[in-house]
Structures are given as structure tokens and as C-alpha cells.
Design a protein around this motif. Structure first.
Motif, PDB file in Angstrom:
ATOM      1  N   SER A   1      56.652 -22.434  65.013  1.00 21.25           N
ATOM      2  CA  SER A   1      57.755 -21.580  64.593  1.00 21.25           C
ATOM      3  C   SER A   1      58.614 -22.298  63.574  1.00 21.25           C
ATOM      4  O   SER A   1      58.862 -23.501  63.673  1.00 21.25           O
ATOM      5  N   SER A   2      59.040 -21.546  62.600  1.00 18.90           N
ATOM      6  CA  SER A   2      59.778 -22.145  61.507  1.00 18.90           C
ATOM      7  C   SER A   2      60.765 -21.140  60.930  1.00 18.90           C
ATOM      8  O   SER A   2      60.450 -19.960  60.788  1.00 18.90           O
ATOM      9  N   ALA A   3      61.960 -21.628  60.627  1.00 28.90           N
ATOM     10  CA  ALA A   3      63.007 -20.736  60.132  1.00 28.90           C
ATOM     11  C   ALA A   3      62.759 -20.333  58.687  1.00 28.90           C
ATOM     12  O   ALA A   3      63.244 -19.320  58.230  1.00 28.90           O
ATOM     13  N   ARG A   4      62.026 -21.133  57.973  1.00 27.81           N
ATOM     14  CA  ARG A   4      61.802 -20.789  56.558  1.00 27.81           C
ATOM     15  C   ARG A   4      60.361 -21.060  56.195  1.00 27.81           C
ATOM     16  O   ARG A   4      59.723 -21.950  56.756  1.00 27.81           O
ATOM     17  N   SER A   5      59.856 -20.256  55.276  1.00 23.55           N
ATOM     18  CA  SER A   5      58.515 -20.544  54.798  1.00 23.55           C
ATOM     19  C   SER A   5      58.671 -21.627  53.738  1.00 23.55           C
ATOM     20  O   SER A   5      59.422 -21.491  52.790  1.00 23.55           O
ATOM     21  N   ARG A   6      57.995 -22.722  53.976  1.00 22.55           N
ATOM     22  CA  ARG A   6      58.170 -23.885  53.082  1.00 22.55           C
ATOM     23  C   ARG A   6      57.295 -23.721  51.855  1.00 22.55           C
ATOM     24  O   ARG A   6      56.834 -22.640  51.565  1.00 22.55           O
ATOM     25  N   THR A   7      57.094 -24.835  51.188  1.00 18.91           N
ATOM     26  CA  THR A   7      56.185 -24.839  50.053  1.00 18.91           C
ATOM     27  C   THR A   7      54.779 -24.481  50.530  1.00 18.91           C
ATOM     28  O   THR A   7      53.970 -23.946  49.777  1.00 18.91           O
TER      29      THR A   7
ATOM     30  N   VAL B   1      54.986 -23.759  69.298  1.00 15.12           N
ATOM     31  CA  VAL B   1      55.585 -25.062  68.967  1.00 15.12           C
ATOM     32  C   VAL B   1      56.934 -24.882  68.253  1.00 15.12           C
ATOM     33  O   VAL B   1      57.043 -24.083  67.311  1.00 15.12           O
ATOM     34  N   PHE B   2      57.913 -25.644  68.705  1.00 12.01           N
ATOM     35  CA  PHE B   2      59.267 -25.586  68.122  1.00 12.01           C
ATOM     36  C   PHE B   2      59.655 -26.949  67.575  1.00 12.01           C
ATOM     37  O   PHE B   2      59.310 -27.988  68.156  1.00 12.01           O
ATOM     38  N   GLY B   3      60.433 -26.921  66.491  1.00 12.03           N
ATOM     39  CA  GLY B   3      60.748 -28.180  65.806  1.00 12.03           C
ATOM     40  C   GLY B   3      62.082 -28.807  66.188  1.00 12.03           C
ATOM     41  O   GLY B   3      62.775 -28.343  67.100  1.00 12.03           O
ATOM     42  N   ARG B   4      62.413 -29.833  65.454  1.00 15.13           N
ATOM     43  CA  ARG B   4      63.656 -30.585  65.689  1.00 15.13           C
ATOM     44  C   ARG B   4      64.872 -29.770  65.269  1.00 15.13           C
ATOM     45  O   ARG B   4      64.786 -29.001  64.296  1.00 15.13           O
ATOM     46  N   GLU B   5      65.990 -30.021  65.926  1.00 11.88           N
ATOM     47  CA  GLU B   5      67.197 -29.258  65.626  1.00 11.88           C
ATOM     48  C   GLU B   5      67.600 -29.371  64.161  1.00 11.88           C
ATOM     49  O   GLU B   5      67.997 -28.393  63.543  1.00 11.88           O
ATOM     50  N   ARG B   6      67.503 -30.564  63.613  1.00 13.45           N
ATOM     51  CA  ARG B   6      68.005 -30.737  62.239  1.00 13.45           C
ATOM     52  C   ARG B   6      66.956 -30.471  61.183  1.00 13.45           C
ATOM     53  O   ARG B   6      67.241 -29.899  60.130  1.00 13.45           O
ATOM     54  N   THR B   7      65.731 -30.879  61.467  1.00 14.33           N
ATOM     55  CA  THR B   7      64.736 -30.851  60.389  1.00 14.33           C
ATOM     56  C   THR B   7      63.508 -29.993  60.680  1.00 14.33           C
ATOM     57  O   THR B   7      62.617 -29.895  59.851  1.00 14.33           O
ATOM     58  N   GLY B   8      63.471 -29.350  61.843  1.00 13.36           N
ATOM     59  CA  GLY B   8      62.323 -28.487  62.146  1.00 13.36           C
ATOM     60  C   GLY B   8      61.036 -29.270  62.382  1.00 13.36           C
ATOM     61  O   GLY B   8      61.057 -30.407  62.862  1.00 13.36           O
ATOM     62  N   LEU B   9      59.927 -28.644  61.998  1.00 12.06           N
ATOM     63  CA  LEU B   9      58.615 -29.299  62.119  1.00 12.06           C
ATOM     64  C   LEU B   9      58.242 -29.888  60.768  1.00 12.06           C
ATOM     65  O   LEU B   9      58.598 -29.341  59.726  1.00 12.06           O
TER      66      LEU B   9
ATOM     67  N   HIS C   1      51.916 -19.598  61.542  1.00 15.96           N
ATOM     68  CA  HIS C   1      53.357 -19.835  61.638  1.00 15.96           C
ATOM     69  C   HIS C   1      54.033 -18.518  61.981  1.00 15.96           C
ATOM     70  O   HIS C   1      53.574 -17.453  61.568  1.00 15.96           O
ATOM     71  N   VAL C   2      55.104 -18.639  62.756  1.00 14.06           N
ATOM     72  CA  VAL C   2      55.870 -17.438  63.089  1.00 14.06           C
ATOM     73  C   VAL C   2      57.305 -17.653  62.648  1.00 14.06           C
ATOM     74  O   VAL C   2      57.859 -18.738  62.818  1.00 14.06           O
ATOM     75  N   CYS C   3      57.872 -16.626  62.048  1.00 11.98           N
ATOM     76  CA  CYS C   3      59.254 -16.725  61.573  1.00 11.98           C
ATOM     77  C   CYS C   3      60.032 -15.538  62.122  1.00 11.98           C
ATOM     78  O   CYS C   3      59.588 -14.394  62.010  1.00 11.98           O
ATOM     79  N   ILE C   4      61.153 -15.824  62.750  1.00 13.69           N
ATOM     80  CA  ILE C   4      62.029 -14.747  63.237  1.00 13.69           C
ATOM     81  C   ILE C   4      62.809 -14.233  62.025  1.00 13.69           C
ATOM     82  O   ILE C   4      63.502 -15.024  61.366  1.00 13.69           O
ATOM     83  N   PRO C   5      62.672 -12.955  61.696  1.00 10.46           N
ATOM     84  CA  PRO C   5      63.295 -12.456  60.462  1.00 10.46           C
ATOM     85  C   PRO C   5      64.820 -12.352  60.600  1.00 10.46           C
ATOM     86  O   PRO C   5      65.368 -11.282  60.797  1.00 10.46           O
ATOM     87  N   ALA C   6      65.475 -13.480  60.472  1.00 10.17           N
ATOM     88  CA  ALA C   6      66.931 -13.535  60.641  1.00 10.17           C
ATOM     89  C   ALA C   6      67.627 -13.300  59.302  1.00 10.17           C
ATOM     90  O   ALA C   6      66.969 -13.087  58.275  1.00 10.17           O
ATOM     91  N   ASN C   7      68.935 -13.379  59.319  1.00 10.36           N
ATOM     92  CA  ASN C   7      69.738 -13.255  58.089  1.00 10.36           C
ATOM     93  C   ASN C   7      69.280 -14.292  57.057  1.00 10.36           C
ATOM     94  O   ASN C   7      69.360 -15.486  57.331  1.00 10.36           O
TER      95      ASN C   7
ATOM     96  N   ASN D   1      69.556 -21.414  66.883  1.00 14.69           N
ATOM     97  CA  ASN D   1      69.592 -22.545  67.797  1.00 14.69           C
ATOM     98  C   ASN D   1      68.201 -22.630  68.464  1.00 14.69           C
ATOM     99  O   ASN D   1      67.573 -21.604  68.748  1.00 14.69           O
ATOM    100  N   LEU D   2      67.737 -23.836  68.681  1.00 16.26           N
ATOM    101  CA  LEU D   2      66.392 -24.064  69.227  1.00 16.26           C
ATOM    102  C   LEU D   2      66.093 -23.179  70.449  1.00 16.26           C
ATOM    103  O   LEU D   2      65.079 -22.474  70.488  1.00 16.26           O
ATOM    104  N   ALA D   3      66.975 -23.226  71.448  1.00 14.59           N
ATOM    105  CA  ALA D   3      66.705 -22.485  72.690  1.00 14.59           C
ATOM    106  C   ALA D   3      66.713 -20.972  72.450  1.00 14.59           C
ATOM    107  O   ALA D   3      66.011 -20.224  73.127  1.00 14.59           O
TER     108      ALA D   3
HETATM  109  N1  SAH Z   1      66.888 -26.752  59.928  1.00 12.13           N
HETATM  110  C1  SAH Z   1      65.670 -26.524  60.614  1.00 12.13           C
HETATM  111  C2  SAH Z   1      65.906 -25.547  61.715  1.00 12.13           C
HETATM  112  C3  SAH Z   1      65.614 -26.109  62.974  1.00 12.13           C
HETATM  113  S1  SAH Z   1      66.070 -25.054  64.250  1.00 12.13           S
HETATM  114  C4  SAH Z   1      64.653 -25.958  59.694  1.00 12.13           C
HETATM  115  O1  SAH Z   1      65.028 -25.446  58.674  1.00 12.13           O
HETATM  116  O2  SAH Z   1      63.470 -25.951  60.024  1.00 12.13           O
HETATM  117  C5  SAH Z   1      64.993 -25.675  65.502  1.00 12.13           C
HETATM  118  C6  SAH Z   1      63.718 -24.929  65.688  1.00 12.13           C
HETATM  119  O3  SAH Z   1      64.002 -23.606  66.145  1.00 12.13           O
HETATM  120  C7  SAH Z   1      62.876 -24.748  64.470  1.00 12.13           C
HETATM  121  O4  SAH Z   1      62.092 -25.860  64.185  1.00 12.13           O
HETATM  122  C8  SAH Z   1      62.018 -23.578  64.882  1.00 12.13           C
HETATM  123  O5  SAH Z   1      61.000 -24.032  65.735  1.00 12.13           O
HETATM  124  C9  SAH Z   1      63.005 -22.751  65.664  1.00 12.13           C
HETATM  125  N2  SAH Z   1      63.629 -21.706  64.846  1.00 12.13           N
HETATM  126  C10 SAH Z   1      64.912 -21.620  64.467  1.00 12.13           C
HETATM  127  N3  SAH Z   1      65.143 -20.530  63.716  1.00 12.13           N
HETATM  128  C11 SAH Z   1      63.950 -19.897  63.622  1.00 12.13           C
HETATM  129  C12 SAH Z   1      63.512 -18.696  62.981  1.00 12.13           C
HETATM  130  N4  SAH Z   1      64.340 -17.947  62.268  1.00 12.13           N
HETATM  131  N5  SAH Z   1      62.210 -18.364  63.108  1.00 12.13           N
HETATM  132  C13 SAH Z   1      61.360 -19.118  63.814  1.00 12.13           C
HETATM  133  N6  SAH Z   1      61.719 -20.238  64.433  1.00 12.13           N
HETATM  134  C14 SAH Z   1      62.993 -20.637  64.349  1.00 12.13           C
END
Ligand code: SAH
Length: 243
Positions: free
Chosen positions: A79-85, A112-120, A131-137, A144-146
Motif C-alpha cells: 500500500s502506498s499513498a502516492r504512485s511513485r516514479t 504490506v504497509f510502510g514507514r510512517e515518514r517514508t512509506g515503503l 500496489h493499492v492506493c486509497i484515493p484520498a484528497n 495515518n498508518l493504522a
Molecule cells: N509519507 C509516506 C506515507 C506513509 S503513511 C509516503 O508518502 O509513502 C504510512 C503507510 O500507510 C504507507 O506506507 C502506506 O502503507 C499507508 N498509507 C497511507 N496513506 C495511504 C493511502 N492513501 N493509500 C494507501 N496506503 C496508504
């Protein structure tokens, strides 16, 4: 099926998040928590945040690398908050839930979930099938991780429940009456309605048509039709008796 799901937290640094993630999992019926190279302990803060789910936090397995955590899994989703390169097959949370519900019937599956500051890291993301991304703002997309754990575990649970429902419905075969039986019922109904003078023979109107439409819409099952026939018979008996 939910028993086959592993939630993997990589490099978590706040113990409270481990506790909150445990709680998020338990309310959705998911129990296997794996910590990869955690930067904190499962301490009092973690237990406090876990509340009634402290068993999940305390029973978490700790391993050094993501490889170890997923070695027995056939499906790994990061899981990842942003689609990277990185261009990678993407799933929406709903698609992710559906895949887990299906594949989790046979095999172990991991989220799989990543680190609070830097993700995976890219290296970790490349070990995932999807990869799965929650379509947030888009202006503030990092949960938040949890809470990310909560959202995705919810999708897995909903997909699992839908799948169970579908099986349940396929199992119980409803028996519907044949056309002939329905016609007998309509005839019986009309007889009773005439006998009781609800329908006036000289002025029958559209009552029977409307009742037919009502029963067609309701589509009574064979057993329900038997009940209706029983009701009509009871009315007839009483009516004849009192005449
Ligand atoms: N700054 C980090 C965010 C980490 S938040 C980054 O940009 O990657 C901690 C973890 O929560 C992320 O690694 C991911 O596993 C999960 N997470 C947070 N927001 C998410 C989102 N919008 N979609 C999917 N996973 C998310």
C-alpha cells in the motif's frame, strides 16, 4: 478466509501505531500481524492503543526483512499513498479486497504497509504483485498508518462477506410454484372473493388483474403459496359454516 490474511508493517517507529493497527485488524476479523524490522517495541503505549486487541499486538511475529514476512504468501499487495516514479499494476481498495477474498480461500495473502515518514522503499514495492492506493484528497493523501490498515482491512472483510453471501444464496435453492399451481391459486382466490362478495359478479372490475400483478411482483415461493391456499381454505370453511 480471513485467517489467511497477513498484515505486514514495515519499519514502524511509533508503538502506538502498532497497537492501533492491531485494533483495526481485530474489528475486521483479521489476526495475523507481522512486524518487519520495527523501530519500536510493543510497549505500554501499543497495548493501550490496541485496547481489546492487545493479543494481536502481543502475538505479532517479528522478522528482519520483507522477504521473510511474505515467503509463504502467493499474493503480496503493497500500500502506498502516492504512485511513485515506479509504474506498477495498481488496485483500488475494492479490487484489492476482492482479490484477497478470492485468493485467500486457498492461499496465504499479504497486505504490506510502510514507514510512517517514508512509506515503503522502491525495492520493497517491487517485491509486491500489486500496489493499492486509497484515493484520498490529492492535496493531502497520506493516511495515518493504522487508518490505512483500517480502510484496507474493511475492504477485505466486505469482499469476504459478499463472497459468503453469494455462496449461501447459491446453496439454498428456492422452490417456486409451477404456472399451473399459480393458476389454481388465482382461481381459488377469485372463488373466495366472489363468495365473500368482495368482488361483485356483475361488476368485477380490475381486482383480479391487480392482485395477479401484486403476486407476480412478490413472486411467492412454493411454500408461501401453500400458506396462501391454506388461508383461503380457512376463510371458505368459516364462511360456509356461518352461512
Ligand atoms: N509519507 C509516506 C506515507 C506513509 S503513511 C509516503 O508518502 O509513502 C504510512 C503507510 O500507510 C504507507 O506506507 C502506506 O502503507 C499507508 N498509507 C497511507 N496513506 C495511504 C493511502 N492513501 N493509500 C494507501 N496506503 C496508504
Amino acid at each position: 478466509m480471513l485467517d489467511q490474511v497477513k498484515i505486514i508493517l514495515v519499519g514502524t517507529s511509533h508503538s502506538g501505531n502498532i497497537g492501533s493497527a492491531a485494533r483495526a485488524m481485530k474489528v475486521m476479523g483479521i489476526e495475523h500481524l507481522v512486524l518487519v524490522d520495527p523501530q519500536c517495541e510493543v510497549d505500554a503505549q501499543a497495548i493501550a492503543m490496541a485496547s481489546g486487541a492487545s493479543d494481536i499486538a502481543l502475538n505479532a511475529t517479528t522478522v528482519a526483512t520483507l522477504d521473510e514476512a511474505v515467503e509463504d504468501c502467493t499474493l503480496v499487495v503493497g500500500s502506498s499513498a502516492r504512485s511513485r516514479t515506479l509504474e506498477w499494476p495498481m488496485l483500488t481498495p475494492r479490487e484489492c479486497g476482492a482479490k484477497f477474498a478470492k485468493e485467500g480461500l486457498q492461499n496465504k495473502v499479504a497486505l504490506v504497509f510502510g514507514r510512517e515518514r517514508t512509506g515503503l522503499t522502491n525495492d520493497e514495492l517491487q517485491k509486491c504483485h500489486y500496489h493499492v492506493c486509497i484515493p484520498a484528497n490529492p492535496e493531502y493523501s497520506s493516511l495515518n498508518l493504522a487508518m490505512a490498515v483500517q480502510t484496507l482491512c474493511y475492504e477485505v472483510r466486505v469482499a469476504h462477506l459478499e463472497q459468503e453471501q453469494a455462496h449461501f444464496h447459491a446453496d439454498v435453492e428456492t422452490e417456486y410454484p409451477r404456472h399451473q399451481e399459480l393458476e389454481r391459486f388465482y382461481h381459488h382466490l377469485e372463488t373466495v372473493l366472489l363468495e365473500t362478495q368482495f368482488i361483485k359478479p356483475e361488476q368485477p372490475g380490475q381486482v383480479m388483474n391487480k392482485l395477479r400483478r401484486l403476486f407476480s411482483r412478490a413472486r411467492p415461493e412454493a411454500q408461501e403459496l401453500n400458506i396462501l391456499r391454506g388461508v383461503l381454505t380457512a376463510v371458505e370453511k368459516r364462511f360456509r359454516h356461518s352461512k
